[in-house]
Design a protein around this motif. Structure first.
Motif, PDB file in Angstrom:
ATOM      1  N   ALA A  80       0.872  -1.184   0.000  1.00 58.90           N
ATOM      2  CA  ALA A  80       0.000   0.000   0.000  1.00 58.90           C
ATOM      3  C   ALA A  80       0.900   1.222   0.000  1.00 58.90           C
ATOM      4  CB  ALA A  80      -0.924  -0.016   1.215  1.00 58.90           C
ATOM      5  N   ARG A  85      -2.220   6.157   2.710  1.00 56.86           N
ATOM      6  CA  ARG A  85      -2.137   4.932   3.535  1.00 56.86           C
ATOM      7  C   ARG A  85      -1.121   5.077   4.654  1.00 56.86           C
ATOM      8  NH1 ARG A  85      -6.861   2.724   2.546  1.00 56.86           N
ATOM      9  NH2 ARG A  85      -7.275   2.710   0.298  1.00 56.86           N
ATOM     10  N   CYS A  87       1.978   4.203   5.031  1.00 56.65           N
ATOM     11  CA  CYS A  87       2.674   2.949   5.348  1.00 56.65           C
ATOM     12  C   CYS A  87       4.161   3.148   5.061  1.00 56.65           C
ATOM     13  CB  CYS A  87       2.098   1.798   4.522  1.00 56.65           C
ATOM     14  SG  CYS A  87       2.853   0.193   4.884  1.00 56.65           S
ATOM     15  N   PRO A 249      -2.262  -1.689   9.974  1.00 60.72           N
ATOM     16  CA  PRO A 249      -3.214  -1.099   9.024  1.00 60.72           C
ATOM     17  C   PRO A 249      -4.668  -1.212   9.472  1.00 60.72           C
ATOM     18  CG  PRO A 249      -2.381  -3.193   8.191  1.00 60.72           C
ATOM     19  CD  PRO A 249      -1.592  -2.877   9.433  1.00 60.72           C
TER      20      PRO A 249
END
Length: 335
Positions: A80, A85, A87, A249
């Motif tokens: 991702a 996101r 990340c 997540p």
């Protein structure tokens, strides 16, 4: 009698025609599969010539990875990477993945038996749902025949995602050995040159008075810095290249301490370094309170502060040790 022979001849002709039709149909199906496989391989080779890691959406993934026929292996990174996101681990893992794929693409052993593919969640959310995948990044190996097994999923939490570790995992899954070539990084060389220049300039300016070289306190501080760096795991970070921290997540919770004794985060090594420094400072204060000949009240305060530093931060350090080595029975103040 003639009619019986004619009947047998008709049966034989019908059987021959049926056999011919079956062979023709099987041969046509086989030829169609071979053509489809050749088209898929040709398309993958064309994409690989442009970019070592092939990005795919859900439709391309099902066609080139899931659907037969396939005579090639595929390494897929599910990730991702979109900024929303957030990340950071995905970005760091993607950098290592790119290094590995480039090493394979420009190696002499490169062939059409292995391809590197990337599926981003925002481009192939249906693939994540189909594979019941709820975390990223994840590395999977899809063999030429059959479905991926449990060992075909890379254990990122235990091993880390360094390109060298991924190459070793691929070598265990198939007979492909990738020698990782990293792009040259001159930042370390430049930093060392600047440090040497700074030290050399300082020595030149103080060339008439170099008594500070014999300062025991200065050398003790340098030695402590080296010890703190080594005992906190900085060398392990340099070799393995772990992420700074991990963000779940699902709930967005950030973990700074790795849950396994086989790995660590960069933030974890910084925390351990600070804890060791605080404990050392406490021991120094205790020694100062015991050896100095100043005011008794002041020495008592120094002793209490030093004792508090040692007790509290050692308890904190022991609690981290218990969280990583599951089943460790001892604790002190903090559990």
């Amino acid at each position: 009698m003639a009619s019986l022979r004619l009947l047998r001849l008709l049966h034989l002709s019908a059987g021959s025609c049926l056999l011919f039709l079956l062979c023709f149909q099987f041969g046509g199906s086989q030829k169609k599969k071979e053509n489809l496989l050749a088209e898929k391989v040709e398309q993958l080779i064309e994409w690989s010539s442009r970019r070592s890691v092939i990005r795919m959406n859900g439709d391309k993934f099902r066609r080139f990875v899931k659907a037969p026929p396939r005579n090639y292996s595929v390494i897929v990174m599910f990730t991702a990477l979109q900024p929303q996101r957030q990340c950071s681990v995905c970005r760091q893992a993607n950098e290592e993945y790119q290094v590995l794929a480039n090493s394979w693409r420009y190696s002499s052993a490169f062939s059409n038996k292995l391809f590197f593919i990337l599926v981003d969640y925002d481009e192939g959310a249906d693939v994540f749902q189909q594979l019941n995948m709820n975390s990223a990044p994840t590395f999977m190996h899809f063999p030429p025949k059959g479905k991926p097994k449990r060992a075909d999923t890379f254990d990122l939490q235990r091993i880390g995602f360094a390109a060298e570790q991924l190459a070793k995992w691929i070598a265990d899954r198939m007979d492909v050995h990738i020698r990782v070539f990293r792009p040259p990084n001159y930042s370390g060389t430049i930093a060392l040159a600047l440090l040497v220049s700074l030290v050399g300039g300082l020595l030149y300016l103080r060339r008439n008075n170099l008594e500070f070289i014999y300062n025991k306190t200065g050398w003790a501080m340098v030695a402590l810095c080296v010890v703190f760096a080594m005992t906190s795991g900085q060398m392990w970070n340099h070799i393995r290249g772990p992420p700074y921290a991990h963000k779940n997540p699902q709930n967005g919770q950030v973990s700074y301490i790795h849950g396994s004794s086989q790995a660590q985060f960069v933030a974890e090594s910084h925390i351990i370094l600070l804890l060791n420094a605080a404990i050392t400072m406490g021991m120094v204060l205790l020694n100062e309170a015991a050896t100095s000949k100043g005011d008794v009240g002041k020495r008592r305060i120094i002793c209490l502060v030093g004792l508090g530093l040692v007790v509290f931060f050692f308890s904190f350090l022991l609690s981290i040790f218990r969280s990583k080595y599951h089943g460790y029975p001892y604790s002190f103040l903090i559990k």
